[in-house]
Enzyme design. Structure first.
Site, PDB file in Angstrom:
ATOM      1  N   ARG A 138       0.833  -1.389  -0.093  1.00 20.64           N
ATOM      2  CA  ARG A 138      -0.056  -0.139  -0.125  1.00 20.64           C
ATOM      3  C   ARG A 138       0.784   1.365  -0.084  1.00 20.64           C
ATOM      4  O   ARG A 138       0.632   2.486   0.571  1.00 20.64           O
ATOM      5  CB  ARG A 138      -1.095  -0.055   1.159  1.00 20.64           C
ATOM      6  CG  ARG A 138      -1.676  -1.049   1.287  1.00 20.64           C
ATOM      7  CD  ARG A 138      -2.614  -1.663   0.175  1.00 20.64           C
ATOM      8  NE  ARG A 138      -3.234  -2.899   0.459  1.00 20.64           N
ATOM      9  CZ  ARG A 138      -3.962  -3.556  -0.521  1.00 20.64           C
ATOM     10  NH1 ARG A 138      -3.778  -2.869  -1.789  1.00 20.64           N
ATOM     11  NH2 ARG A 138      -4.673  -4.597  -0.277  1.00 20.64           N
ATOM     12  N   GLU A 265      -6.159 -12.400   8.268  1.00 17.25           N
ATOM     13  CA  GLU A 265      -5.839 -12.272   6.544  1.00 17.25           C
ATOM     14  C   GLU A 265      -4.822 -13.203   6.260  1.00 17.25           C
ATOM     15  O   GLU A 265      -3.941 -12.975   5.766  1.00 17.25           O
ATOM     16  CB  GLU A 265      -5.552 -11.007   6.082  1.00 17.25           C
ATOM     17  CG  GLU A 265      -6.687  -9.819   6.445  1.00 17.25           C
ATOM     18  CD  GLU A 265      -6.286  -8.629   5.538  1.00 17.25           C
ATOM     19  OE1 GLU A 265      -5.346  -8.046   5.621  1.00 17.25           O
ATOM     20  OE2 GLU A 265      -7.286  -7.682   5.193  1.00 17.25           O
ATOM     21  N   ARG A 309     -18.393  -8.742   9.119  1.00 15.58           N
ATOM     22  CA  ARG A 309     -16.864  -8.321   9.485  1.00 15.58           C
ATOM     23  C   ARG A 309     -16.795  -7.495  10.467  1.00 15.58           C
ATOM     24  O   ARG A 309     -15.750  -7.486  11.341  1.00 15.58           O
ATOM     25  CB  ARG A 309     -15.993  -8.191   8.339  1.00 15.58           C
ATOM     26  CG  ARG A 309     -14.680  -7.795   8.301  1.00 15.58           C
ATOM     27  CD  ARG A 309     -14.283  -7.689   7.010  1.00 15.58           C
ATOM     28  NE  ARG A 309     -12.779  -7.022   7.111  1.00 15.58           N
ATOM     29  CZ  ARG A 309     -12.258  -6.446   6.017  1.00 15.58           C
ATOM     30  NH1 ARG A 309     -12.423  -6.772   4.770  1.00 15.58           N
ATOM     31  NH2 ARG A 309     -11.047  -5.595   6.371  1.00 15.58           N
ATOM     32  N   ASP A 338     -11.959  -1.300   7.682  1.00 21.21           N
ATOM     33  CA  ASP A 338     -10.864  -1.113   7.135  1.00 21.21           C
ATOM     34  C   ASP A 338     -10.320   0.175   6.622  1.00 21.21           C
ATOM     35  O   ASP A 338     -10.337   0.404   5.184  1.00 21.21           O
ATOM     36  CB  ASP A 338     -10.705  -2.348   6.312  1.00 21.21           C
ATOM     37  CG  ASP A 338      -9.027  -2.391   5.786  1.00 21.21           C
ATOM     38  OD1 ASP A 338      -8.049  -1.910   6.467  1.00 21.21           O
ATOM     39  OD2 ASP A 338      -8.652  -3.353   4.991  1.00 21.21           O
ATOM     40  N   GLU A 360      -5.093   3.134  15.601  1.00 19.08           N
ATOM     41  CA  GLU A 360      -4.272   3.026  14.210  1.00 19.08           C
ATOM     42  C   GLU A 360      -4.753   3.873  13.305  1.00 19.08           C
ATOM     43  O   GLU A 360      -6.091   3.530  12.949  1.00 19.08           O
ATOM     44  CB  GLU A 360      -4.052   1.589  13.845  1.00 19.08           C
ATOM     45  CG  GLU A 360      -3.228   1.446  12.633  1.00 19.08           C
ATOM     46  CD  GLU A 360      -3.304  -0.126  12.463  1.00 19.08           C
ATOM     47  OE1 GLU A 360      -2.992  -0.875  13.224  1.00 19.08           O
ATOM     48  OE2 GLU A 360      -3.022  -0.152  10.998  1.00 19.08           O
ATOM     49  N   GLU A 366      -4.536   4.320   0.973  1.00 19.88           N
ATOM     50  CA  GLU A 366      -5.119   3.154   0.167  1.00 19.88           C
ATOM     51  C   GLU A 366      -6.391   3.067  -0.171  1.00 19.88           C
ATOM     52  O   GLU A 366      -6.778   2.690  -1.326  1.00 19.88           O
ATOM     53  CB  GLU A 366      -5.004   1.872   1.495  1.00 19.88           C
ATOM     54  CG  GLU A 366      -5.528   0.741   0.721  1.00 19.88           C
ATOM     55  CD  GLU A 366      -5.268  -0.610   1.724  1.00 19.88           C
ATOM     56  OE1 GLU A 366      -4.908  -0.217   2.809  1.00 19.88           O
ATOM     57  OE2 GLU A 366      -5.867  -1.674   1.264  1.00 19.88           O
TER      58      GLU A 366
HETATM   59  C1  GCU Z   1      -5.808  -3.932   4.688  1.00 19.03           C
HETATM   60  C2  GCU Z   1      -4.913  -3.769   3.603  1.00 19.03           C
HETATM   61  C3  GCU Z   1      -3.892  -4.691   3.688  1.00 19.03           C
HETATM   62  C4  GCU Z   1      -3.086  -4.688   4.975  1.00 19.03           C
HETATM   63  C5  GCU Z   1      -4.290  -4.938   6.111  1.00 19.03           C
HETATM   64  C6  GCU Z   1      -3.836  -4.691   7.780  1.00 19.03           C
HETATM   65  O1  GCU Z   1      -6.744  -4.890   4.351  1.00 19.03           O
HETATM   66  O2  GCU Z   1      -5.518  -4.033   2.252  1.00 19.03           O
HETATM   67  O3  GCU Z   1      -2.786  -4.626   2.543  1.00 19.03           O
HETATM   68  O4  GCU Z   1      -2.284  -5.779   5.323  1.00 19.03           O
HETATM   69  O5  GCU Z   1      -5.258  -3.967   5.916  1.00 19.03           O
HETATM   70  O6  GCU Z   1      -4.044  -3.625   8.070  1.00 19.03           O
HETATM   71  O7  GCU Z   1      -3.121  -5.641   8.132  1.00 19.03           O
END
Ligand code: GCU
Length: 686
Positions: A138, A265, A309, A338, A360, A366
């Site tokens: 990003r 993720e 989510r 997000d 945060e 992004e």
């Molecule tokens: C968003 C972002 C990711 C990043 C994630 C995070 O989803 O698209 O690239 O890793 O946030 O904050 O962990």
């Protein structure tokens, strides 16, 4: 006559405005006047403080400035007292921050009165999502300033200069921490070669009062340690982390600690071993405690499931309240999903009363036009910080819930995901520098307004520097009227404009694919998990649009404290800006404005496009006040932003129009792109 005079003045200015590529940020060199700096102690930080004063003094010539240490209890941490004689502080860093504040006030013309300035957060950290191969997740301003692919462990003079310039810029706005690598962390970062480079960076950041931190991958003991498990309750694993941490502190005695993204993720985490987030965080916290380090454990967690989510972080973390060690801070994104253009604040703020929590923010844009769109983010962060959570009664704002003023916190901290890269102007877009600046200023003082910050930044960054000492009478007033005021207004309106042309009325995540730039409300390939696709969020069909998070829907409203829970739940009281975040409504729903929901949506998109056109106009008019290099760059970026805004409007209105089955109101400008063409072009790009 007056007009002619103004023109003359302006022309003179044009001739003399020097080209600037933006590399100097808000720290442009000035012709300093002589000053005598008196300081009883010496240290690398104090030497920097002295040099900054000598190089940047634009106050009374031959004045004396005393830099003094005090035990005054009114001064907290790295705070300072500014006064007519000079600066008093308890720490070297406090003196340095005082110097930057003094110079800022001189350069912006703000009064310098007797005043104590204490930081709102003890740790003010930039999170760099930089990978060991030099790329940046990003990142939109070139490669990493810390890491690179070829010859990765050589440290050149160029590297050192850049790191020093970076450290200076951070310190000048009060930032005192840097996480050097991506939250999606490579285990390599903990290997000997990389740690040697971390040490080299830390040595350069240290005199500026900046501590170094690292993101770590939970499975590192397996991946680089040769263990068969990363189970946090396994003694071998605990021991591995202890040894690794010991090695790090041998290299970097003031190392700040770790940032951890776990079980999110696809990242590994304690849940892979049937353990909780608290088990994982506490194991690391115990290992780092003897050295004074902290663990910033992210609450950005969600699994691919059919659950909402937006509810998952709260559901996972609130049951763990009180179970974390006191050197763990839970790092919470501003909103529950997000970093979208607009989200309500995350309900986790204020809800974990026995756990340290830190906000945060995302400085890199992004989801807000990346390095192309001019979007000043301070209004978004101000909106979040000032949101009342009601968790400790009225006035329990996100700011109060996190800065230690409401709940006792062992550590207070705030993080911003950096927008910095190797581009000569650091951030890609000249105005994106304002977001780096604003993050630092808000981290230092979470009561500042966006207007104050924009004002300061514009004066420091754009006031023609040669004019500063011998400008014709009236120049400054003219500059303030014709440059500062309109450009400041443009900055302050820019975030709302982006919300309007991208996703108004509480809509969110309408982006095409994973690049998070252009519109894609239709984008839902079969192989992609639903919660990464727009239809999951907008739920548009012929019956209506919006995500039902009321107590008859996903019930996400229940995660908010009363009276917010009821306020968001009821159509009568839910603010328009969150309407489709919390409600699924028919297209014919009657809005407060008297329009139907469909019409209101059309007007918002139209308004967004109109606002960017206006920004283009504002910018073109300020040409006499800006150097060519920055003027042309911003002008061309605004042109792209304008055409992107049009694309967003055309894509979303034609796509949603298929469901609303209603025409775009006649007084709204017609689309100029065809939906099929937009979708075809978008698909072909992938
Ligand atoms: C968003 C972002 C990711 C990043 C994630 C995070 O989803 O698209 O690239 O890793 O946030 O904050 O962990």
């Amino acid at each position: 006559m007056k007009k002619i005079l103004t023109c003359l003045i302006i022309c003179c200015t044009v001739l003399r405005i020097r080209a600037e590529n933006g590399h100097e940020l808000w720290l442009r060199p000035r012709t300093a006047l002589p000053v005598r700096v008196i300081c009883e102690r010496s240290s690398p930080a104090l030497a920097i403080a002295r040099r900054e004063l000598e190089d940047g003094w634009v106050g009374k010539a031959d004045a004396s400035v005393v830099l003094a240490f005090t035990k005054d209890r009114a001064i907290k941490g790295d705070g300072f007292r500014l006064g007519q004689r000079g600066i008093e502080a308890k720490t070297d860093a406090g003196i340095l921050y005082g110097v930057y504040e003094l110079l800022r006030r001189q350069q912006t013309g703000l009064p310098i009165s007797e005043e104590v300035c204490n930081p709102s957060y003890e740790r003010r950290i930039l999170d760099h999502w930089d990978n060991p191969d030099g790329s940046i997740e990003r990142g939109y301003a070139g490669g990493s300033i810390f890491w690179r692919k070829s010859n990765p462990f050589a440290i050149t003079d160029g590297d050192k200069v850049l790191w020093q310039q970076y450290a200076r810029a951070d310190a000048s706005v009060g930032i005192n921490g840097a996480v050097l690598n991506n939250v999606n962390a490579s285990p390599l970062i903990l290997s000997t070669d990389y740690l040697a480079r971390v040490k080299a960076i830390a040595d350069i950041l240290r005199p500026y009062g900046i501590r170094t931190y690292l993101s770590v991958r939970f499975s590192s003991p397996v991946q680089i340690g040769g263990l068969t498990t990363a189970d946090p309750l396994d003694p071998g694993v605990e021991n591995w982390w202890k040894e690794k941490i010991k090695d790090i502190y041998q290299l970097i005695p003031d190392f700040g600690g770790f940032l951890v993204k776990a079980n999110s993720e696809g990242q590994p985490g304690p849940q892979d071993y049937g353990r909780s987030h608290a088990d994982g965080a506490n194991m690391m916290a115990d290992a780092i405690r003897p050295f004074g380090g902290i663990i910033m454990w992210r609450a950005f967690v969600y699994k691919a499931s059919d659950k909402d989510r937006a509810k998952q972080a709260y559901a996972e973390f609130t049951p763990l309240d009180g179970q974390f060690r006191d050197n763990v801070i839970i790092q919470v994104k501003n909103g529950p999903v997000d970093f979208q253009p607009r989200e309500p604040f995350s309900p986790l703020f204020g809800a974990m009363k026995k756990t340290d929590v830190m906000p945060e923010f995302q400085v890199t844009q992004e989801y807000l036009g990346q390095a192309v769109h001019l979007v000043f983010l301070a209004p978004m962060w101000e909106e979040c910080l000032k949101s009342d959570t009601w968790q400790g009664g009225p006035g329990s704002t996100v700011a109060h819930c996190t800065d230690g003023s409401l709940y006792p916190q062992r550590y207070t901290a705030i993080a911003g995901v950096a927008n910095i890269g190797l581009d000569s102007n650091w951030c890609g877009h000249p105005f994106a520098q304002a977001n780096w600046y604003a993050f630092g200023r808000l981290a230092w003082n979470n009561r500042l307004t966006s207007g104050q910050i924009a004002d300061e930044w514009l004066r420091l960054t754009f006031y023609p520097i040669q004019r500063q000492r011998k400008e014709p009478a009236g120049y400054q007033a003219d500059w303030e009227t014709h440059f500062l005021q309109p450009v400041r207004e443009m900055m302050l309106r820019s975030r709302e404009a982006a919300v309007n042309y991208m996703m108004p009325l509480g809509l969110h995540h309408l982006f095409s694919a994973n690049e998070h730039y252009g519109p894609g409300p239709w984008w839902a390939p079969q192989k992609v998990r639903p919660d990464w696709t727009p239809p999951y969020y907008h739920k548009a069909d012929t019956g209506g649009i919006g995500f039902d998070r009321t107590n008859t829907g996903s019930d996400a409203v229940s995660q908010y404290h009363e009276p917010l829970r009821s306020q968001f739940n009821s159509l009568f009281t839910c603010p328009d800006m969150y309407l489709l975040w919390f409600h699924h409504l028919p297209w014919s729903y009657r809005m407060r404005s008297g329009r139907t929901l469909w019409q209101e949506l059309c007007y918002h998109y139209e308004e967004g496009v109109r606002q960017v056109r206006e920004f283009q106009n504002i910018w073109d008019k300020v040409r006499p006040y800006v150097d060519d290099e920055r003027f042309v760059l911003v002008q061309s970026k605004l042109r792209s932003q304008s055409s992107n805004a049009q694309l967003w409007k055309d894509a979303c209105l034609q796509y949603f129009g298929q469901f609303s089955r209603q025409p775009i109101p006649p007084d709204i400008e017609r689309p100029v792109h065809d939906l099929d063409d937009i979708i075809r072009d978008d698909t072909m790009r992938r």
